[in-house]
Enzyme design. Structure first.
Site, PDB file in Angstrom:
ATOM      1  N   LYS A   1       0.823  -1.211   0.000  1.00 39.12           N
ATOM      2  CA  LYS A   1       0.000   0.000   0.000  1.00 39.12           C
ATOM      3  C   LYS A   1       0.855   1.259   0.000  1.00 39.12           C
ATOM      4  CE  LYS A   1      -3.423  -2.421   2.861  1.00 39.12           C
ATOM      5  NZ  LYS A   1      -4.142  -2.409   4.163  1.00 39.12           N
TER       6      LYS A   1
ATOM      7  N   ARG B   1      14.831 -10.348   5.284  1.00 40.64           N
ATOM      8  CA  ARG B   1      15.414 -10.515   3.944  1.00 40.64           C
ATOM      9  C   ARG B   1      14.777  -9.491   3.018  1.00 40.64           C
ATOM     10  NH1 ARG B   1      16.386 -16.053   0.629  1.00 40.64           N
ATOM     11  NH2 ARG B   1      18.129 -16.023   2.075  1.00 40.64           N
TER      12      ARG B   1
ATOM     13  N   HIS C   1      25.007 -12.123   3.346  1.00 50.55           N
ATOM     14  CA  HIS C   1      24.136 -13.154   3.912  1.00 50.55           C
ATOM     15  C   HIS C   1      24.883 -13.764   5.099  1.00 50.55           C
ATOM     16  CE1 HIS C   1      21.029 -15.979   4.342  1.00 50.55           C
ATOM     17  NE2 HIS C   1      20.966 -16.493   3.127  1.00 50.55           N
TER      18      HIS C   1
END
Length: 305
Positions: free
Chosen positions: A80, A101, A129
């Site tokens: 939104k 993530r 990561h």
């Protein structure tokens, strides 16, 4: 660690890395401990994930905590137009730690700058990561008995592969030698080669995935070519099948060689490799549970005995 968050593997000192590996070992011996009783972890996955999300959620559950969050950003208020800032501040009202993530590089670092609770980076674009790196380091240590003076060969998508970027930065503490095997379109980014140069790390680049290189390796780190990172699908089709590992290619490799892969694989490791005792990628994924239990306790300041 930076503001108790774990955003980059460089947030960890060598001593902290070794401490986390020892904690992961303790969790492998006893993964079910009620250390997160009364704690809530939010998993915010703006990008698809299977292993990382499930292993983090399993880690929280096995430690007695609760999980909230989402695995599809299209079902959240971000669809939104809600900003990341507002999403993080809102979720922080409900959770003790946020595991995140995102497809944008630097998103986790940005979130950590204003989040009142720790952020754990579960992958930000092609950047970092760190939790994958901790399970990779734990897998290497378990199979080699050391992290020191190893030859690590990285194959495939080294340009967009955040797992190889983080692993490279973590291994510099342990005097590695690297082989970077990739086509010119997917070579290791220059910033990571500069990092090696600045820290006196030996590395060799090649476009040829030869048995000679395999035979000198202690760790063979295979990666898939990531279709989702390409804007030009013709370029993806041209490079996706350049590097494939078959069982016969391992005939003269070292006894201690172990094959790692962050998964999922496509066709870069043939199925005939799975039965080879040097294949370790499924055990590697299992190690993710113990490493992520250790990380969650670390950022929350929970002592593990």
């Amino acid at each position: 660690m930076n503001n108790v968050s774990l955003v980059s593997i460089s947030d960890l000192s060598k001593e902290e890395i070794l401490e986390l590996l020892e904690t992961a070992r303790k969790f492998e011996e006893n993964p079910n401990q009620r250390l997160l009783e009364g704690k809530v972890a939010a998993t915010l996955f703006f990008e698809p994930s299977t292993r990382t999300r499930l292993s983090f959620e399993t880690a929280v559950n096995r430690l007695g905590g609760r999980v909230i969050g989402f695995s599809d950003a299209s079902t959240t208020s971000s669809s939104k137009g809600e900003t990341m800032h507002d999403t993080i501040r809102m979720v922080a009202n409900y959770a003790d730690v946020i595991i995140m993530r995102h497809h944008l590089e630097g998103a986790a670092r940005y979130a950590s700058e204003f989040s009142p609770v720790p952020i754990i980076n579960a992958g930000d674009g092609a950047n970092q990561h760190p939790s994958q790196t901790m399970l990779d380091l734990y897998s290497i240590y378990k199979t080699q008995g050391t992290l020191e003076n190893l030859t690590v060969t990285m194959v495939g998508d080294l340009k967009y592969g955040r797992t190889v970027h983080s692993l490279l930065m973590a291994m510099y503490h342990f005097k590695p030698k690297f082989n970077f095997i990739a086509c010119k379109e997917l070579q290791m980014p220059n910033e990571y080669k500069v990092f090696c140069d600045e820290h006196g790390i030996e590395y060799h680049e090649s476009t040829d995935f030869s048995e000679e290189i395999i035979n000198e390796s202690d760790i063979l780190y295979m990666t898939r070519v990531q279709r989702e990172r390409f804007t030009d699908l013709m370029e993806y089709e041209r490079v996706k099948d350049l590097y494939n590992l078959h069982n016969a290619m391992l005939d003269n490799s070292k006894e201690n060689l172990r094959i790692l892969h962050p998964l999922p694989r496509v066709n870069e490791i043939a199925y005939d490799v799975d039965s080879n005792p040097k294949a370790y990628y499924f055990q590697q994924a299992q190690n993710g549970l113990y490493a992520r239990e250790a990380i969650i306790c670390k950022v929350l300041g929970i002592e593990v005995k």
